[in-house]
Design a protein around this motif. Sequence first.
Motif, mmCIF file in Angstrom:
data_model
loop_
_atom_site.group_PDB
_atom_site.id
_atom_site.type_symbol
_atom_site.label_atom_id
_atom_site.label_comp_id
_atom_site.label_asym_id
_atom_site.label_seq_id
_atom_site.Cartn_x
_atom_site.Cartn_y
_atom_site.Cartn_z
ATOM 1 N N GLN A 88 -3.593 7.940 1.458
ATOM 2 C CA GLN A 88 -3.356 6.508 1.282
ATOM 3 C C GLN A 88 -3.522 5.759 2.600
ATOM 4 O O GLN A 88 -4.125 4.675 2.644
ATOM 5 C CB GLN A 88 -1.949 6.284 0.710
ATOM 6 C CG GLN A 88 -1.601 4.826 0.466
ATOM 7 C CD GLN A 88 -2.338 4.231 -0.730
ATOM 8 O OE1 GLN A 88 -3.485 4.585 -0.993
ATOM 9 N NE2 GLN A 88 -1.690 3.338 -1.440
ATOM 10 N N LEU A 89 -2.988 6.334 3.679
ATOM 11 C CA LEU A 89 -3.187 5.726 4.998
ATOM 12 C C LEU A 89 -4.675 5.594 5.320
ATOM 13 O O LEU A 89 -5.123 4.570 5.850
ATOM 14 C CB LEU A 89 -2.505 6.583 6.071
ATOM 15 C CG LEU A 89 -1.024 6.357 6.337
ATOM 16 C CD1 LEU A 89 -0.533 7.350 7.383
ATOM 17 C CD2 LEU A 89 -0.762 4.935 6.803
ATOM 18 N N SER A 93 2.142 0.574 7.522
ATOM 19 C CA SER A 93 1.119 1.606 7.637
ATOM 20 C C SER A 93 0.913 2.006 9.089
ATOM 21 O O SER A 93 0.732 3.188 9.397
ATOM 22 C CB SER A 93 -0.206 1.114 7.035
ATOM 23 O OG SER A 93 -0.071 0.847 5.658
ATOM 24 N N VAL A 131 7.251 8.747 3.188
ATOM 25 C CA VAL A 131 7.131 7.421 3.791
ATOM 26 C C VAL A 131 8.468 6.966 4.361
ATOM 27 O O VAL A 131 8.541 6.386 5.453
ATOM 28 C CB VAL A 131 6.620 6.396 2.756
ATOM 29 C CG1 VAL A 131 6.669 4.980 3.322
ATOM 30 C CG2 VAL A 131 5.203 6.754 2.328
ATOM 31 N N VAL A 137 -6.151 2.691 3.380
ATOM 32 C CA VAL A 137 -5.707 1.401 3.909
ATOM 33 C C VAL A 137 -6.484 1.033 5.168
ATOM 34 O O VAL A 137 -7.001 -0.082 5.302
ATOM 35 C CB VAL A 137 -4.191 1.426 4.204
ATOM 36 C CG1 VAL A 137 -3.767 0.172 4.969
ATOM 37 C CG2 VAL A 137 -3.401 1.552 2.905
ATOM 38 N N GLU A 197 0.806 -1.213 0.000
ATOM 39 C CA GLU A 197 0.000 0.000 0.000
ATOM 40 C C GLU A 197 0.848 1.276 0.000
ATOM 41 O O GLU A 197 0.350 2.352 -0.304
ATOM 42 C CB GLU A 197 -0.930 0.026 1.226
ATOM 43 C CG GLU A 197 -2.084 -0.963 1.157
ATOM 44 C CD GLU A 197 -1.696 -2.348 1.625
ATOM 45 O OE1 GLU A 197 -0.495 -2.557 1.884
ATOM 46 O OE2 GLU A 197 -2.571 -3.207 1.735
ATOM 47 N N LEU A 198 2.111 1.167 0.375
ATOM 48 C CA LEU A 198 2.958 2.351 0.454
ATOM 49 C C LEU A 198 4.035 2.374 -0.629
ATOM 50 O O LEU A 198 4.969 3.141 -0.556
ATOM 51 C CB LEU A 198 3.610 2.435 1.846
ATOM 52 C CG LEU A 198 2.606 2.590 2.999
ATOM 53 C CD1 LEU A 198 3.324 2.539 4.335
ATOM 54 C CD2 LEU A 198 1.830 3.883 2.872
ATOM 55 N N ILE A 208 -4.072 -4.440 9.896
ATOM 56 C CA ILE A 208 -3.456 -3.322 9.186
ATOM 57 C C ILE A 208 -1.973 -3.626 8.970
ATOM 58 O O ILE A 208 -1.284 -4.064 9.897
ATOM 59 C CB ILE A 208 -3.610 -2.025 9.994
ATOM 60 C CG1 ILE A 208 -5.093 -1.775 10.309
ATOM 61 C CG2 ILE A 208 -3.037 -0.841 9.227
ATOM 62 C CD1 ILE A 208 -5.346 -0.612 11.233
#
Length: 409
Positions: free
Chosen positions: A75-76, A141, A42, A79, A4-5, A137
């Motif tokens: 984005q966080l 993240s 990030v 997620v 996701e990152l 999670i």
Amino acid sequence: MALELHQESLARIIRPKDLKAANLIDTASNRAFLAQQARNVVESDFSSLSLRSLRVRDKTAHSIASAPHAVVINQLNQVIRARTGAKTSDRDTIIRRLATILSEGVPHRVYKFDIKDFYDTVDSRLLADKILVDNRIPRASLLLLAQFLTELRTKGIKGLPRGIPLSATLAEYALSEFDDFISTLPNVYFYARYVDDIIIVTSGQEDTGPFSKVIRRALPLKLQFNAIKTRRLELPITQQRATGVAGEIDYLGYRIRVHHAARIDGRLTRVVDLSIATKKLQRIQTRICLSIISYLNTSDLQTLKRRFQLLTSNYNVRDYSTGQIRNVGLYCTYRRMNQTDCLIKLDSFLRALLLGDKLTLARRLTSSLTLRERQHLLSFSFLTGFKKRLFYNFTAQELASLKECWRDV
């Protein structure tokens, strides 16, 4: 590092507003450039996070000033929502279901609670401790989220900053276990929460004191209820036949008036009237007056007409947190309303300002308008706008300009 990152995922989450904030046109190379900047965030931390603040109705809201940080935080947010299912409840669905429950011809007791300064008083340290052990999670993240929350505290921001979609998601996450717990309590028929507004309908068989204490103690993260806004409504079934209104309560902008139970078509049921809450009606009246005052200061009749259109109708607006188009306005906000007396009163208020001579504001307005101009303004109607579900088109810039004169109301 979690998928996701990755830079590719960050590039997909970029919105046109992110590119605009970075003074970039929407091209593949610029998206890649912004995604790389987001990736750099990030790989470092949030120490360079920049926030803008503004006052909205005596509350401070924030926005992310840096486009790369905004991309990462968006984005966080996606997620956490995808992995936990945390999202704000649908207001219209809550009102529809609540009205259905209250119409049943059985004993009910209604509790209304409001969480005091919800976003400001969430203990972000306790929230971080809670979310960091959630194995749904991705670890990367979670660590990035912890850095974000730490940086907020470093900048002196208490709780969760209003105006940022991630804050709304974290607030929902923070209360998810509380929601589940209250929903399963004995005697609870119906439970709903919309952000910080809670409604509970029970069988009326519980002891009110201990029951309310259980609710208060279950609130997590050092949150507290606002005692001034706490309400309780008794809706028993009496042996003697009673008529009229048994009680009323305001919730989510509606005035909910519940009649005594009566037998209709052989079935015991209650009539439930839904109209606009008094506080919301007063806000609309204030906005009418502020619109007129602005006209008297500028003599801009076209803007006054557009403000009346805005108040009496509906329009489309893009939700920049999701990219979706939402319908908003009078009917869209109060589509469950089944009693329109309040709209007739709003129309009467508007006519009194356009034709009357008792109020100073009315006298100033009528003296500045021709007969034809007054007749045109009299064509605007809250009742008509609601019943016909009228829609007008406004650009985002025009909406911001029109709302400026009542921004804090």
